[in-house]
Design an enzyme around this catalytic site. Structure first.
Site, PDB file in Angstrom:
ATOM      1  NE  ARG A 125       5.145  14.340   5.577  1.00  0.00           N
ATOM      2  CZ  ARG A 125       6.323  14.493   5.737  1.00  0.00           C
ATOM      3  NH1 ARG A 125       6.927  15.687   5.071  1.00  0.00           N
ATOM      4  NH2 ARG A 125       6.975  13.648   6.303  1.00  0.00           N
ATOM      5  N   GLY A 155       1.641   4.990  -0.531  1.00  0.00           N
ATOM      6  CA  GLY A 155       1.180   6.461  -0.829  1.00  0.00           C
ATOM      7  C   GLY A 155       2.173   7.238  -1.005  1.00  0.00           C
ATOM      8  CB  CYS A 177      -0.829  34.131  13.919  1.00  0.00           C
ATOM      9  SG  CYS A 177      -1.559  35.301  12.727  1.00  0.00           S
ATOM     10  CD  GLU A 178       0.364  28.440  16.005  1.00  0.00           C
ATOM     11  OE1 GLU A 178       1.120  28.223  16.641  1.00  0.00           O
ATOM     12  OE2 GLU A 178      -0.597  28.715  16.222  1.00  0.00           O
ATOM     13  CE1 TYR A 235      -0.437  10.367   4.136  1.00  0.00           C
ATOM     14  CE2 TYR A 235       1.889  10.078   3.372  1.00  0.00           C
ATOM     15  CZ  TYR A 235       0.681   9.634   3.652  1.00  0.00           C
ATOM     16  OH  TYR A 235       0.290   8.118   3.669  1.00  0.00           O
ATOM     17  CD  GLU A 248      -2.439  -1.305   2.697  1.00  0.00           C
ATOM     18  OE1 GLU A 248      -3.664  -1.530   2.572  1.00  0.00           O
ATOM     19  OE2 GLU A 248      -2.108  -0.800   3.724  1.00  0.00           O
TER      20      GLU A 248
HETATM   21  C1  LIG Z   1      -0.722   5.547   5.863  1.00  0.00           C
HETATM   22  C2  LIG Z   1      -0.940   4.153   5.300  1.00  0.00           C
HETATM   23  C3  LIG Z   1      -0.251   3.571   4.199  1.00  0.00           C
HETATM   24  C4  LIG Z   1       0.674   4.590   3.334  1.00  0.00           C
HETATM   25  O1  LIG Z   1       1.712   4.865   3.770  1.00  0.00           O
HETATM   26  P1  LIG Z   1       2.871   5.732   3.029  1.00  0.00           P
HETATM   27  O2  LIG Z   1       4.000   5.952   4.022  1.00  0.00           O
HETATM   28  O3  LIG Z   1       2.196   6.788   2.459  1.00  0.00           O
HETATM   29  O4  LIG Z   1       3.243   4.770   2.105  1.00  0.00           O
HETATM   30  C5  LIG Z   1      -0.687   2.378   3.896  1.00  0.00           C
HETATM   31  N1  LIG Z   1      -1.345   1.651   4.641  1.00  0.00           N
HETATM   32  C6  LIG Z   1      -1.880   1.969   5.836  1.00  0.00           C
HETATM   33  C7  LIG Z   1      -2.643   0.986   6.609  1.00  0.00           C
HETATM   34  C8  LIG Z   1      -1.687   3.165   6.254  1.00  0.00           C
HETATM   35  O5  LIG Z   1      -2.211   3.959   7.488  1.00  0.00           O
END
Ligand SMILES: *Cc1c(COP(=O)(O)O)cnc(C)c1O
Length: 463
Positions: A360, A322, A391-392, A421, A320
């Protein structure tokens, strides 16, 4: 390297931070390909271009700040993951990193699946035509409505996160006359962050069901008994911005251990395992991420080896990513508003965005790099901190960076690797409208998420 050794010499050498910013780069005009989207380069006038469009034209047409995303780079990365894992595995893009309908269409076209973790993300995915069976629903507290929508839509899997949710999803599926495919998310006692992983005590978190103490085995026992559920596998996600594969190795070992225990107890071999996301990207030149094909090879080998040792059929693997897909594909384009040198300290460079478009740095102490992109400069490097307009005093975009000493109001600077993100975590703090996401490809730009307006903000204010 000793600090006195830099011929160019930063202006405020006495406060240089440790680490990779302890020396200015040899050439401030150079763009490190590791941190910039694939098509980013400088044209003959020294102006940075992406997808064949120069940043001055982008600023003129779309305003600043803006997230600028390289479509061909996104597609190339998505495809690289897809190809690396091949037909025997599934790649789920983690939608929380950045999701829009254009992104959903690209993923669909490139053969990826999609993780969502809220009704809003699910609605976006479905509205852009992602087939429901290629969607996975995540989250540690999915609402009844979210579960119902997902089951009705026919999502490919729901990842169960607690004992209560096992019953809740089973009940909803049964009342809709369906049998929902599910995985159980477990915590394996491994937490990985950046270059390290720690293999103790990380069951102390809100996600998942601990393997320790037999809880995960009990969750499996209950799920197997419920008619509304079809348990297809076990899920483990160990952290984010990971470079070191050894955390995955330990996680895979423990997940396979559970699969074996399930086979021994119930006589069932679960057909899938999901090893989550979390693969790191380069935010600065100091980071050395792995390529998708190396990651695929390593993960596949680990799982295959563990399964052979346990005499299990190797399950179908899913991952997964991202950040690793979308992170490097975008940069944030800002205009410099003020340049404030503080004697003996550093120079504060204020831009027209800040923690509302990139939380971040404030949230995780994240490191970024930055470059002057509207021109080149031969001025000596100065140690700078890029800050926003909020304002921080913690409103910092790039904590420590070298920028040319002649930086001035009106210059455009860009922070690379902000595809993940940043827009998805953006806020309206100080009633600052959120920036647009502008996509560039083949010499043209187009908006895929438009800039928020003050009217948008006022529309919600119905008092
Ligand atoms: C956040 C998350 C991801 C993706 O994480 P990356 O760091 O963006 O690759 C994949 N699976 C689950 C369950 C997550 O919570």
């Amino acid at each position: 390297m000793s600090r006195s050794a830099h011929p160019a010499g930063p202006r405020h050498a006495d406060v240089l931070p440790e680490g990779h910013y302890s020396a200015p780069p040899a050439d401030l005009n150079a763009l490190d390909a590791k941190v910039w989207a694939q098509t980013v380069t400088r044209d003959e006038h020294g102006v940075v271009t992406v997808g064949g469009v120069d940043v001055k034209a982008l600023a003129e047409e779309h305003g600043t700040p803006a997230y600028v995303l390289d479509e061909s780079d996104f597609r190339a990365r998505a495809r690289a993951w897809r190809t690396a894992f091949g037909a025997g595995a599934d790649v789920f893009y983690a939608g929380k990193a950045f999701l829009s309908r254009a992104v959903v269409r690209w993923l669909h076209e490139e053969g990826l699946n999609l993780d969502v973790c809220s009704g809003g993300e699910l609605a976006t995915a479905l509205s852009a035509g992602m087939p429901a069976d290629r969607i996975a629903l995540h989250g540690n507290n999915k609402s009844t409505q979210e579960i119902e929508r997902a089951v009705r839509a026919g999502v490919g899997r729901i990842v169960l996160d607690s004992f209560q949710e096992i019953v809740r999803v089973a009940h909803i599926a049964q009342s809709l006359g369906k049998r929902q495919r599910v995985q159980i998310r477990i915590t394996v006692g491994v937490e990985a962050h950046t270059h390290e992983f720690i293999a103790t005590a990380h069951e102390d978190q809100k996600f998942g069901i601990p393997l320790a103490g037999g809880q995960a085995a009990e969750a499996v026992r209950r799920a197997l008994k419920l008619d509304g559920l079809e348990l297809i596998g076990i899920h483990s996600h160990i952290g984010s911005q990971i470079f070191d594969m050894s955390g995955f190795e330990v996680a895979a070992h423990r997940v396979v251990g559970l699969l074996k225990a399930i086979r021994d107890e119930h006589g069932v071999e679960l057909p899938e395992i999901d090893l989550g996301g979390g693969l790191g990207i380069a935010y600065t030149s100091a980071d050395d991420p792995r390529e998708p094909h190396e990651i695929a090879k390593a993960l596949t080998e680990i799982v295959t080896r563990e399964c052979e040792a346990a005499r299990l059929r190797t399950p179908r693997i899913s991952v997964e990513p991202g950040r690793a897909i979308v992170g490097p594909t975008a940069f944030t384009l800002y205009e410099v508003g003020t340049v404030k040198p503080l004697d003996g300290l550093r120079t504060y460079v204020s831009v027209d965005g800040g923690m509302s478009d990139n939380i971040r740095t404030a949230l995780y102490d994240a490191e970024y790099s930055v470059a002057l992109v509207s021109r080149t400069s031969d001025a000596a490097p100065m140690l700078a901190r890029v800050v926003g307009k909020h304002c921080e005093s913690g409103d910092i975009v790039v904590k420590d960076a070298f920028l040319p000493g002649d930086l001035a109001p009106g210059d455009l600077i860009a922070v690379p690797a902000t595809g993940a993100y940043c827009r998805s975590m953006a806020s309206n703090y100080n009633h600052v409208p959120r920036p647009p996401v502008v996509v560039v490809a083949d010499g043209a730009s187009r908006v895929i998420v438009r800039r928020e307006t003050e009217e948008d903000l006022l529309r919600l204010d119905v008092g």
